[in-house]
Design a protein around this motif. Structure first.
Motif, PDB file in Angstrom:
ATOM      1  N   THR A  28       0.691  -1.175   0.137  1.00  0.00           N
ATOM      2  CA  THR A  28      -0.304  -0.030  -0.196  1.00  0.00           C
ATOM      3  C   THR A  28       0.528   1.054  -0.287  1.00  0.00           C
ATOM      4  OG1 THR A  28      -1.754  -0.574   1.250  1.00  0.00           O
ATOM      5  CG2 THR A  28      -1.566   1.065   1.154  1.00  0.00           C
ATOM      6  N   THR A  29       2.171   0.993   0.386  1.00  0.00           N
ATOM      7  CA  THR A  29       2.635   2.576   0.575  1.00  0.00           C
ATOM      8  C   THR A  29       3.293   2.184  -0.579  1.00  0.00           C
ATOM      9  OG1 THR A  29       2.686   2.085   3.331  1.00  0.00           O
ATOM     10  CG2 THR A  29       4.739   3.252   2.078  1.00  0.00           C
ATOM     11  N   THR A  30       3.720   2.101  -1.289  1.00  0.00           N
ATOM     12  CA  THR A  30       4.449   1.785  -2.019  1.00  0.00           C
ATOM     13  C   THR A  30       3.880   2.093  -3.564  1.00  0.00           C
ATOM     14  OG1 THR A  30       5.936   0.205  -2.233  1.00  0.00           O
ATOM     15  CG2 THR A  30       5.991   0.317  -4.175  1.00  0.00           C
ATOM     16  N   SER A  31       1.815   1.905  -2.949  1.00  0.00           N
ATOM     17  CA  SER A  31       1.659   2.065  -4.431  1.00  0.00           C
ATOM     18  C   SER A  31       1.042   3.728  -3.926  1.00  0.00           C
ATOM     19  CB  SER A  31       0.337   1.542  -4.021  1.00  0.00           C
ATOM     20  OG  SER A  31       0.556  -0.013  -4.954  1.00  0.00           O
ATOM     21  N   ILE A  32       0.962   4.261  -2.879  1.00  0.00           N
ATOM     22  CA  ILE A  32       0.555   5.129  -2.618  1.00  0.00           C
ATOM     23  C   ILE A  32       1.827   6.165  -2.605  1.00  0.00           C
ATOM     24  CG2 ILE A  32      -0.058   6.699  -0.814  1.00  0.00           C
ATOM     25  CD1 ILE A  32      -1.787   4.806   0.940  1.00  0.00           C
ATOM     26  N   GLY A  33       2.999   5.951  -3.128  1.00  0.00           N
ATOM     27  CA  GLY A  33       3.973   6.764  -3.215  1.00  0.00           C
ATOM     28  C   GLY A  33       4.395   6.817  -4.695  1.00  0.00           C
ATOM     29  N   ARG A  34       3.478   5.633  -5.624  1.00  0.00           N
ATOM     30  CA  ARG A  34       4.048   5.902  -6.508  1.00  0.00           C
ATOM     31  C   ARG A  34       2.507   6.608  -7.232  1.00  0.00           C
ATOM     32  NH1 ARG A  34       4.494   0.003  -8.760  1.00  0.00           N
ATOM     33  NH2 ARG A  34       6.737  -0.676  -8.344  1.00  0.00           N
ATOM     34  N   VAL A  35       1.761   6.849  -7.014  1.00  0.00           N
ATOM     35  CA  VAL A  35       0.442   7.477  -6.895  1.00  0.00           C
ATOM     36  C   VAL A  35       0.758   9.519  -6.465  1.00  0.00           C
ATOM     37  CG1 VAL A  35      -1.826   8.183  -7.022  1.00  0.00           C
ATOM     38  CG2 VAL A  35      -1.138   5.935  -7.462  1.00  0.00           C
ATOM     39  N   SER A  36       1.485   9.395  -6.005  1.00  0.00           N
ATOM     40  CA  SER A  36       1.548  10.587  -5.332  1.00  0.00           C
ATOM     41  C   SER A  36       2.421  11.663  -5.673  1.00  0.00           C
ATOM     42  CB  SER A  36       2.109  10.568  -3.697  1.00  0.00           C
ATOM     43  OG  SER A  36       1.617   9.836  -3.134  1.00  0.00           O
TER      44      SER A  36
END
Length: 136
Positions: free
Chosen positions: A47-55
């Motif tokens: 989840t952190t990786t996905s949120i980081g990419r989108v951010s």
């Protein structure tokens, strides 16, 4: 006749056609808790990786849209569109590497293992560089 598809019906179906309803996907009542617990350690990192990419993508788009002109924004849109089209291919390479390398690395230390890791690393570097060249 019965076997011919209707006007708007698909001609080809996947092997799971008719086995699940859309409501089955989000049905928490059928969730096996012991299986869910096995995946729990991966929830936060993924989840952190996905949120980081989108951010990151949102930040780049915001900077491009607020600081650049119309032509620059159009160029940015083209570049990000190409990136988004090719990123799944490179992400698949990442998943393959994460599947193969641990199996090789888990072997007993030997010359063969070192050679296999070196060959694998070189092959992934070649493929990664070629995809990187296509993206750039």
């Amino acid at each position: 006749t019965e076997n011919q598809p209707k006007k708007n019906e698909a001609l080809a179906r996947g092997f799971l056609a008719g086995k699940y309803k859309e409501s089955d996907v989000l049905n928490i009542a059928d969730l096996d808790r012991s299986t869910a617990r096995k995946f729990l350690p991966f929830v936060i990192p993924v989840t952190t990786t996905s949120i980081g990419r989108v951010s990151g993508y949102l930040a780049m788009s915001h900077v491009a849209s607020s600081a650049l002109g119309t032509l620059d924004m159009a160029a940015h849109q083209i570049a990000i569109s190409i990136f988004c089209c090719l990123a799944p291919v490179v992400d698949a390479l990442n998943q393959v590497a994460q599947s193969f390398v641990p199996g090789i690395f888990a072997r007993k230390k030997s010359k063969e293992r070192a050679l296999a890791l070196r060959r694998t690393s070189i092959n992934f570097a070649k493929v990664g560089a070629s995809f990187g060249a296509v993206i750039v």
